[in-house]
Write a protein that holds these residues in place. Structure first.
Motif, PDB file in Angstrom:
ATOM      1  N   LEU A 188      40.851 -56.297 186.277  1.00  0.00           N
ATOM      2  CA  LEU A 188      39.672 -55.593 185.094  1.00  0.00           C
ATOM      3  C   LEU A 188      40.145 -55.984 183.878  1.00  0.00           C
ATOM      4  N   ALA A 189      39.292 -56.408 183.104  1.00  0.00           N
ATOM      5  CA  ALA A 189      40.067 -56.663 181.140  1.00  0.00           C
ATOM      6  C   ALA A 189      39.790 -55.233 180.976  1.00  0.00           C
ATOM      7  N   PHE A 227      45.688 -44.985 192.328  1.00  0.00           N
ATOM      8  CA  PHE A 227      44.719 -44.085 192.126  1.00  0.00           C
ATOM      9  C   PHE A 227      43.084 -44.443 191.848  1.00  0.00           C
ATOM     10  N   TYR A 228      43.164 -45.184 190.562  1.00  0.00           N
ATOM     11  CA  TYR A 228      41.850 -46.222 189.383  1.00  0.00           C
ATOM     12  C   TYR A 228      41.641 -47.103 190.112  1.00  0.00           C
ATOM     13  N   ASP A 229      42.076 -47.224 191.161  1.00  0.00           N
ATOM     14  CA  ASP A 229      41.813 -48.964 191.171  1.00  0.00           C
ATOM     15  C   ASP A 229      41.067 -49.170 192.607  1.00  0.00           C
ATOM     16  N   PRO A 230      39.626 -49.757 193.312  1.00  0.00           N
ATOM     17  CA  PRO A 230      39.561 -49.636 194.994  1.00  0.00           C
ATOM     18  C   PRO A 230      40.605 -50.730 195.667  1.00  0.00           C
ATOM     19  N   VAL A 231      40.906 -51.768 194.946  1.00  0.00           N
ATOM     20  CA  VAL A 231      41.605 -52.899 195.220  1.00  0.00           C
ATOM     21  C   VAL A 231      42.913 -52.299 195.387  1.00  0.00           C
ATOM     22  N   PRO A 232      43.634 -52.545 197.049  1.00  0.00           N
ATOM     23  CA  PRO A 232      45.073 -52.801 196.637  1.00  0.00           C
ATOM     24  C   PRO A 232      45.748 -53.959 196.872  1.00  0.00           C
ATOM     25  N   VAL A 233      46.906 -53.873 195.740  1.00  0.00           N
ATOM     26  CA  VAL A 233      47.505 -54.730 195.827  1.00  0.00           C
ATOM     27  C   VAL A 233      48.837 -55.468 196.930  1.00  0.00           C
ATOM     28  N   ALA A 234      48.768 -56.389 197.555  1.00  0.00           N
ATOM     29  CA  ALA A 234      49.284 -56.730 198.084  1.00  0.00           C
ATOM     30  C   ALA A 234      50.374 -56.693 197.550  1.00  0.00           C
ATOM     31  N   ASP A 235      51.907 -56.768 198.420  1.00  0.00           N
ATOM     32  CA  ASP A 235      52.941 -57.061 198.250  1.00  0.00           C
ATOM     33  C   ASP A 235      53.668 -57.809 199.338  1.00  0.00           C
ATOM     34  N   ILE A 236      54.532 -59.164 199.380  1.00  0.00           N
ATOM     35  CA  ILE A 236      55.005 -59.759 200.446  1.00  0.00           C
ATOM     36  C   ILE A 236      56.871 -60.040 199.737  1.00  0.00           C
ATOM     37  N   ASP A 237      57.289 -59.090 199.860  1.00  0.00           N
ATOM     38  CA  ASP A 237      58.933 -59.336 200.106  1.00  0.00           C
ATOM     39  C   ASP A 237      58.940 -58.797 198.739  1.00  0.00           C
ATOM     40  N   GLY A 238      58.522 -58.021 198.254  1.00  0.00           N
ATOM     41  CA  GLY A 238      58.590 -57.779 197.097  1.00  0.00           C
ATOM     42  C   GLY A 238      57.913 -58.897 196.199  1.00  0.00           C
ATOM     43  N   GLY A 267      34.793 -35.767 185.590  1.00  0.00           N
ATOM     44  CA  GLY A 267      35.274 -36.936 184.869  1.00  0.00           C
ATOM     45  C   GLY A 267      36.019 -38.340 186.198  1.00  0.00           C
ATOM     46  N   VAL A 268      36.837 -37.686 186.752  1.00  0.00           N
ATOM     47  CA  VAL A 268      37.461 -38.375 187.636  1.00  0.00           C
ATOM     48  C   VAL A 268      36.734 -39.181 189.001  1.00  0.00           C
ATOM     49  N   GLY A 269      35.520 -38.404 189.572  1.00  0.00           N
ATOM     50  CA  GLY A 269      34.880 -39.031 190.503  1.00  0.00           C
ATOM     51  C   GLY A 269      33.748 -40.347 189.088  1.00  0.00           C
ATOM     52  N   ALA A 270      33.730 -39.944 187.754  1.00  0.00           N
ATOM     53  CA  ALA A 270      32.740 -40.759 187.699  1.00  0.00           C
ATOM     54  C   ALA A 270      33.471 -41.839 187.496  1.00  0.00           C
ATOM     55  N   MET A 271      34.863 -41.996 187.036  1.00  0.00           N
ATOM     56  CA  MET A 271      35.816 -42.855 186.755  1.00  0.00           C
ATOM     57  C   MET A 271      35.767 -43.358 187.989  1.00  0.00           C
ATOM     58  N   LEU A 272      36.398 -42.991 188.684  1.00  0.00           N
ATOM     59  CA  LEU A 272      36.054 -44.199 189.898  1.00  0.00           C
ATOM     60  C   LEU A 272      35.123 -44.557 190.681  1.00  0.00           C
ATOM     61  N   ALA A 273      33.819 -44.319 190.406  1.00  0.00           N
ATOM     62  CA  ALA A 273      32.079 -44.622 190.347  1.00  0.00           C
ATOM     63  C   ALA A 273      32.464 -45.934 189.641  1.00  0.00           C
ATOM     64  N   ASN A 274      32.867 -45.758 188.143  1.00  0.00           N
ATOM     65  CA  ASN A 274      32.458 -47.479 187.317  1.00  0.00           C
ATOM     66  C   ASN A 274      33.544 -47.952 187.317  1.00  0.00           C
TER      67      ASN A 274
END
Length: 112
Positions: A38-39, A18-29, A64-71
């Protein structure tokens, strides 16, 4: 299914966060990050607008949520660090202004 160099196939799934526009790829777990994490300080700067929830309720939370996603998107960019922080501060201030305007309009509408 993703073909592997040895001829086998492995299952690939992309998991959105939800909080990050970059997904995590999962290959067989096995999770595979598609971009550097992000730091901690970048997360703090990006999530400061979420403080609007405490004083602003639902309207503050939405701003706040809109601004957080943009940030977070800005923090993921390749811009210089100072510029990214400046943009995040500007977006945070803009979210506060939008919250004040929306809350003021709602208060006027209810009062009349």
């Amino acid at each position: 299914m993703v073909p592997m160099p040895d001829g086998s196939e492995r299952q690939l799934t992309l998991k959105n966060r939800f909080y990050d526009p970059v997904p995590v790829a999962d290959i067989d777990g096995e999770p595979i990050l598609l971009a550097k994490a992000l730091a901690p300080w970048e997360h703090v700067v990006a999530c400061i607008p979420m403080l609007l929830i405490f004083g602003g309720g639902l309207i503050g939370g939405l701003c706040g949520v809109g601004a957080m996603l943009a940030n977070i998107s800005i923090m993921r960019s390749e811009r210089p660090t100072g510029l990214r922080v400046a943009f995040c501060v500007g977006i945070t201030l803009a979210a506060f202004v939008v919250y004040v305007l929306l809350a003021g309009m709602l208060q006027l509408a209810v009062a009349s």
